[in-house]
Design a protein around this motif. Structure first.
Motif, PDB file in Angstrom:
ATOM      1  N   SER A  49       0.846  -1.185   0.000  1.00 26.65           N
ATOM      2  CA  SER A  49       0.000   0.000   0.000  1.00 26.65           C
ATOM      3  C   SER A  49       0.879   1.231   0.000  1.00 26.65           C
ATOM      4  N   PRO A  50       0.420   2.323  -0.572  1.00 28.78           N
ATOM      5  CA  PRO A  50       1.220   3.537  -0.560  1.00 28.78           C
ATOM      6  C   PRO A  50       1.401   4.050   0.854  1.00 28.78           C
ATOM      7  N   ALA A  51       2.475   4.777   1.058  1.00 27.35           N
ATOM      8  CA  ALA A  51       2.742   5.322   2.383  1.00 27.35           C
ATOM      9  C   ALA A  51       1.597   6.212   2.808  1.00 27.35           C
ATOM     10  N   GLY A  52       1.258   6.098   4.103  1.00 27.67           N
ATOM     11  CA  GLY A  52       0.201   6.945   4.633  1.00 27.67           C
ATOM     12  C   GLY A  52      -1.169   6.318   4.629  1.00 27.67           C
ATOM     13  N   THR A  53      -1.351   5.108   4.043  1.00 35.76           N
ATOM     14  CA  THR A  53      -2.663   4.474   4.093  1.00 35.76           C
ATOM     15  C   THR A  53      -2.927   4.006   5.511  1.00 35.76           C
ATOM     16  N   PRO A  54      -4.201   3.891   5.911  1.00 33.54           N
ATOM     17  CA  PRO A  54      -4.525   3.597   7.308  1.00 33.54           C
ATOM     18  C   PRO A  54      -4.483   2.116   7.654  1.00 33.54           C
ATOM     19  N   GLN A  55      -3.707   1.312   6.919  1.00 27.91           N
ATOM     20  CA  GLN A  55      -3.656  -0.123   7.195  1.00 27.91           C
ATOM     21  C   GLN A  55      -3.330  -0.408   8.654  1.00 27.91           C
ATOM     22  N   ALA A  56      -2.296   0.256   9.179  1.00 35.21           N
ATOM     23  CA  ALA A  56      -1.898  -0.019  10.553  1.00 35.21           C
ATOM     24  C   ALA A  56      -2.984   0.357  11.539  1.00 35.21           C
ATOM     25  N   ALA A  57      -3.671   1.446  11.244  1.00 34.52           N
ATOM     26  CA  ALA A  57      -4.735   1.878  12.153  1.00 34.52           C
ATOM     27  C   ALA A  57      -5.842   0.850  12.230  1.00 34.52           C
ATOM     28  N   TRP A  58      -6.222   0.275  11.078  1.00 35.74           N
ATOM     29  CA  TRP A  58      -7.295  -0.718  11.093  1.00 35.74           C
ATOM     30  C   TRP A  58      -6.835  -1.990  11.770  1.00 35.74           C
ATOM     31  N   SER A  59      -5.605  -2.428  11.495  1.00 34.90           N
ATOM     32  CA  SER A  59      -5.123  -3.658  12.115  1.00 34.90           C
ATOM     33  C   SER A  59      -5.067  -3.501  13.623  1.00 34.90           C
ATOM     34  N   ALA A  60      -4.621  -2.324  14.065  1.00 34.05           N
ATOM     35  CA  ALA A  60      -4.519  -2.109  15.500  1.00 34.05           C
ATOM     36  C   ALA A  60      -5.882  -2.055  16.171  1.00 34.05           C
ATOM     37  N   SER A  61      -6.906  -1.752  15.395  1.00 31.70           N
ATOM     38  CA  SER A  61      -8.232  -1.619  15.983  1.00 31.70           C
ATOM     39  C   SER A  61      -8.978  -2.933  16.080  1.00 31.70           C
ATOM     40  N   GLY A  62      -8.358  -4.027  15.689  1.00 36.18           N
ATOM     41  CA  GLY A  62      -9.023  -5.309  15.831  1.00 36.18           C
ATOM     42  C   GLY A  62      -9.145  -6.080  14.544  1.00 36.18           C
ATOM     43  N   GLY A  63      -8.879  -5.467  13.392  1.00 39.55           N
ATOM     44  CA  GLY A  63      -8.916  -6.187  12.123  1.00 39.55           C
ATOM     45  C   GLY A  63      -7.538  -6.720  11.792  1.00 39.55           C
ATOM     46  N   ASP A  64      -7.471  -7.823  11.051  1.00 37.63           N
ATOM     47  CA  ASP A  64      -6.204  -8.426  10.675  1.00 37.63           C
ATOM     48  C   ASP A  64      -6.051  -8.394   9.167  1.00 37.63           C
ATOM     49  N   ALA A  65      -4.889  -7.942   8.705  1.00 38.17           N
ATOM     50  CA  ALA A  65      -4.630  -7.925   7.268  1.00 38.17           C
ATOM     51  C   ALA A  65      -4.566  -9.356   6.756  1.00 38.17           C
ATOM     52  N   THR A  66      -5.281  -9.650   5.682  1.00 41.37           N
ATOM     53  CA  THR A  66      -5.328 -11.012   5.167  1.00 41.37           C
ATOM     54  C   THR A  66      -5.016 -11.056   3.693  1.00 41.37           C
ATOM     55  N   ARG A  67      -4.592 -12.203   3.204  1.00 40.48           N
ATOM     56  CA  ARG A  67      -4.289 -12.387   1.802  1.00 40.48           C
ATOM     57  C   ARG A  67      -4.652 -13.795   1.372  1.00 40.48           C
ATOM     58  N   PRO A  68      -5.894 -14.012   0.908  1.00 37.60           N
ATOM     59  CA  PRO A  68      -6.327 -15.360   0.590  1.00 37.60           C
ATOM     60  C   PRO A  68      -5.837 -15.832  -0.772  1.00 37.60           C
ATOM     61  N   THR A  69      -5.608 -17.124  -0.872  1.00 36.68           N
ATOM     62  CA  THR A  69      -5.296 -17.744  -2.158  1.00 36.68           C
ATOM     63  C   THR A  69      -6.065 -19.042  -2.264  1.00 36.68           C
ATOM     64  N   ALA A  70      -6.709 -19.274  -3.395  1.00 32.01           N
ATOM     65  CA  ALA A  70      -7.465 -20.512  -3.584  1.00 32.01           C
ATOM     66  C   ALA A  70      -7.861 -20.631  -5.040  1.00 32.01           C
ATOM     67  N   ALA A  71      -8.277 -21.818  -5.405  1.00 32.45           N
ATOM     68  CA  ALA A  71      -8.774 -22.047  -6.760  1.00 32.45           C
ATOM     69  C   ALA A  71     -10.186 -21.504  -6.882  1.00 32.45           C
ATOM     70  N   PRO A  72     -10.627 -21.153  -8.092  1.00 29.47           N
ATOM     71  CA  PRO A  72     -11.984 -20.632  -8.264  1.00 29.47           C
ATOM     72  C   PRO A  72     -13.031 -21.633  -7.796  1.00 29.47           C
ATOM     73  N   VAL A  73     -14.104 -21.091  -7.235  1.00 28.70           N
ATOM     74  CA  VAL A  73     -15.220 -21.915  -6.802  1.00 28.70           C
ATOM     75  C   VAL A  73     -16.426 -21.698  -7.699  1.00 28.70           C
ATOM     76  N   ASP A  74     -16.713 -20.448  -8.011  1.00 28.31           N
ATOM     77  CA  ASP A  74     -17.918 -20.160  -8.772  1.00 28.31           C
ATOM     78  C   ASP A  74     -17.649 -19.325 -10.019  1.00 28.31           C
ATOM     79  N   GLY A  75     -16.416 -19.194 -10.393  1.00 30.58           N
ATOM     80  CA  GLY A  75     -16.100 -18.480 -11.615  1.00 30.58           C
ATOM     81  C   GLY A  75     -15.825 -17.010 -11.446  1.00 30.58           C
ATOM     82  N   THR A  76     -16.040 -16.426 -10.247  1.00 27.94           N
ATOM     83  CA  THR A  76     -15.744 -15.018 -10.039  1.00 27.94           C
ATOM     84  C   THR A  76     -14.278 -14.844  -9.659  1.00 27.94           C
ATOM     85  N   THR A  77     -13.774 -13.644  -9.874  1.00 30.76           N
ATOM     86  CA  THR A  77     -12.409 -13.338  -9.453  1.00 30.76           C
ATOM     87  C   THR A  77     -12.282 -13.461  -7.945  1.00 30.76           C
ATOM     88  N   CYS A  78     -13.333 -13.103  -7.222  1.00 28.19           N
ATOM     89  CA  CYS A  78     -13.290 -13.216  -5.764  1.00 28.19           C
ATOM     90  C   CYS A  78     -13.052 -14.665  -5.345  1.00 28.19           C
TER      91      CYS A  78
END
Length: 736
Positions: A40-69
């Motif tokens: 992320s570019p410098a200055g984004t609030p990533q650290a603020a959100w993580s510190a507030s109870g959210g955890d940064a995540t990065r999922p990887t998996a094969a497609p289930v229903d054909g969407t990019t998600c």
């Protein structure tokens, strides 16, 4: 409806980095998968959100229903796609069902415990996608898609928000706090005060909803977990304009880099060659009959707490146990119930009425199955109050700010809006706010002052439901006896809020400030309030006539700005005896501006007065200076007669400010009051300009604006009275 303001602004393309997934989700340890996302570019609030109870995540998996998600989010495996659509450039689906490519909502009609959305866009910044999932905001699967019909309104916080995306700068993770703005209605810039950092001048995470259908919003936002906060809200995704007659759709993932942060009025749909929205739900393995709500306040019982029930029925034969985890600060409790096949379950957990919040988590365990199926945060036990009346009960901001009075332990339920559709749709617990009016959580300036002082002094959470509406006569507030919950009535709107909040019949006090709009018509006002009070005593509280749980403010003027009248105020003063209520004074407040009040020397001090009265009546607080100075009788003091003694009900010492005699009138005769002095024993001695030939009564009318006043030690002014009969001899001393 919003008007077009700016063209679509290009988003920057995102360079992808190598993703490394670490960690696992423990069965009961509440551990979260932690992953590394694109830089992320410098200055984004990533650290603020993580510190507030959210955890940064990065999922990887094969497609289930054909969407990019589905190709990138392994946690979607338990979700079922229930609807999808290719969004058009322009459409008006007002009061029509959207054109879904498929609709399988019937497949999850039996229940779901989590919902999710995948928005995919292909445009100037390349292919963009976002996945977000959350606790359900409805139990009706048909309400999960775009809202296009009247009453399909969601504006509420959601817990345990999950975000995954390839859009640079968008905070990602799990366990994040979110806010939803989903409706077919038009809306305006503004802020309810529920979302810290939201703008009152731009469309963003906290807009002012209007009653009419037209334009439409389908937005998910990431917000700060607590108030106040310096962390600004982020838009996760937005689909706007789907009930508009003239605008193109306005779409975006992440916060818009230009224009309005939530993409409202960007009219940018044509810039994308792909615009696909897919709706998901996770089928539930049980049904819930009772459970707490986020930020819910349970009325406390005689043991200074409340019992919170979580009940339901297991529907999935794989489930072998149901577990309830309750935490509050460093303390925690766990209860596990074994189940075999379909079975009912009941958990009962007591919480204390003190300044602490409780978090409830419901888990299921079984053969190849471990899942959290319920999460409810910020639950408290405390006391409930109702404020009713017209504009001085609304107590909006006129001059001076009360924002510093807000507290996480002062709550409200629903919205004080006069719109029946919006009122019926707002069914959630909110943090109380003081300056926004007709919004979720609005309780007014003196309401927030009163509640905050009660909460701080007695270390107990407080909920206030304000049902007041500006400029209304007493007839406006009456109950429809044929349909007490009629949302077309003010009474019905408040009653429905009390019922939905689970507090009707558990209200500690009702505070009534109304009468300016009755234009000094004492008979009409008394008849209307007598009927209203009877309905309250039967439905809202647990009071009986004579108890001091119903409070009436004696209005300052009736009509607004006219202090020369006195019949309605006299009738209000007598309600102590005629209706068994406590009468509160508004005299002595120099921040009065003809009808309303400034914050300083106005609503702030009014809140202090209410606090002192409630503290004495309901919490065992001190009594000195609490009661409003109130005359009991009057009599001539000498033979001439040139003096009148007004005997007060209480003997609290009073201060007579110079010039206060100008507010007294004698009825009959031609003399005037030239002086006022306080004497021990609760006596006001009025000096007349000459012998009182033909004089039969005396009045004290007070005045609009600032002093001089006759006040007790706490600043509460002498109640206005009208044509108090003057007896021939000295009045009896003392007593009430």
């Amino acid at each position: 409806m919003p008007d077009p303001l700016s063209p679509f602004q290009r988003l920057r393309s995102v360079p992808w980095k190598v993703w490394i997934a670490v960690g696992t989700v423990g069965l009961l340890a509440s551990a979260l998968t932690v992953v590394v996302w694109p830089s992320s570019p410098a200055g984004t609030p990533q650290a603020a959100w993580s510190a507030s109870g959210g955890d940064a995540t990065r999922p990887t998996a094969a497609p289930v229903d054909g969407t990019t998600c589905a190709a990138n989010v392994p946690g979607m495996a338990d979700f079922t796609p229930v609807a999808a659509m290719d969004l058009p450039e322009r459409v008006n689906w007002a009061n029509r069902d959207p054109a879904y490519a498929f609709d399988r909502t019937a497949g999850v009609a039996g229940g779901f415990d989590r919902v999710g959305y995948c928005l995919e866009l292909t445009g100037p910044a390349g292919r963009q996608w976002v996945w977000t999932a959350m606790a359900p905001f409805t139990t009706d699967a048909r309400r999960l898609g775009l809202p296009t019909r009247g009453g399909q309104i969601v504006r509420q916080r959601v817990s345990d928000l999950e975000i995954a995306s390839n859009v640079e700068g968008l905070t990602t993770g799990t366990g994040l706090p979110g806010y939803l703005e989903m409706w077919p209605n038009s809306y305006n810039v503004g802020a309810s005060g529920q979302i810290p950092g939201a703008s009152a001048g731009r469309f963003d995470a906290d807009d002012d909803l209007r009653g009419a259908i037209g334009y439409g919003s389908f937005q998910v936002h990431l917000v700060a977990p607590t108030r106040p906060s310096t962390v600004a809200p982020q838009t996760v995704f937005a689909v706007n304009g789907f009930t508009s007659k003239k605008n193109k759709l306005s779409l975006g993932i992440g916060t818009a880099p230009n224009g309005h942060p939530d993409w409202t009025l960007s009219d940018n749909a044509a810039a994308f060659t792909e615009r696909r929205l897919t709706v998901y739900a996770r089928p539930s393995v049980l049904t819930l009959d009772q459970h707490p709500r986020d930020r819910q306040l349970y009325p406390r019982d005689a043991e200074n707490g409340a019992a919170v029930l979580v009940t339901g029925k297991v529907r999935d034969t794989r489930v072998r146990a149901v577990r309830l985890k309750v935490t509050s600060g460093a303390e925690g409790w766990e209860d596990t119930l074994p189940v075999t096949g379909a079975a009912d379950f009941t958990f009962r957990r007591r919480i204390l009425a003190t300044l602490r919040e409780y978090r409830f988590e419901l888990h299921v365990l079984g053969d190849g199955l471990s899942r959290r199926v319920g999460l409810w945060e910020g639950v408290v036990a405390g006391d409930v109050y109702v404020i009713q009346g017209q504009s001085n009960a609304v107590s909006a901001k006129y001059r001076g700010s009360s924002a510093g009075e807000e507290s996480p332990f002062v709550r409200s339920y629903g919205s004080s809006t006069a719109d029946r559709t919006l009122s019926g749709a707002d069914r959630g617990w909110n943090y109380a706010v003081s300056e926004a009016i007709r919004q979720p959580g609005s309780i007014g300036q003196w309401g927030i002052r009163m509640a905050h002082r009660l909460s701080d002094t007695y270390q107990v959470p407080v909920a206030v439901l304000n049902g007041a509406e500006n400029g209304k006569p007493i007839s406006f507030f009456q109950r429809n006896d044929a349909a007490p919950g009629d949302l077309a009535t003010n009474y019905g709107r408040l009653r429905q809020r009390l019922v939905a909040a689970g507090v009707i019949g558990r209200v500690r006090a009702v505070l009534w400030y109304q009468g300016e709009s009755d234009d000094d018509d004492a008979a009409r006002h008394v008849a209307g309030f007598t009927a209203l009070l009877g309905d309250w005593r039967r439905e809202i509280g647990t009071d009986i006539p004579g108890d001091s749980r119903y409070y009436v403010f004696q209005v300052r003027t009736s009509p607004c700005g006219d202090s020369s009248t006195g019949q309605l105020r006299e009738a209000q003063r007598r309600m102590r005896d005629t209706l068994g209520v406590t009468v509160l004074s508004t005299n002595g407040l120099s921040g009065h501006e003809g009808c309303h009040y400034a914050w300083e020397e106005g609503y702030r001090e009014l809140g202090d007065r209410v606090f002192r009265v409630l503290a004495h009546d309901l919490y065992g607080g001190p009594g000195d200076g609490v009661a409003a100075p109130d005359p009991r009788s009057a009599a001539f003091a000498n033979a001439e007669p040139t003096e009148v003694v007004v005997q007060l009900r209480d003997d609290d010492p009073l201060t007579v400010q110079p010039g206060a005699q100008a507010d007294f009138r004698v009825n009959g005769g031609t003399v005037t009051v030239t002086g006022v002095a306080y004497r021990d024993g609760g006596r006001l001695v009025l000096t007349l300009s000459g012998p009182a030939d033909g004089v039969s009564g005396v009045s004290y009318l007070g005045h609009a604006g600032a002093g001089p006043w006759i006040v007790n030690a706490t600043g509460s002014g002498l109640l206005a009275f009208h044509n108090l009969t003057i007896a021939a001899g000295p009045p009896p001393a003392g007593g009430s």
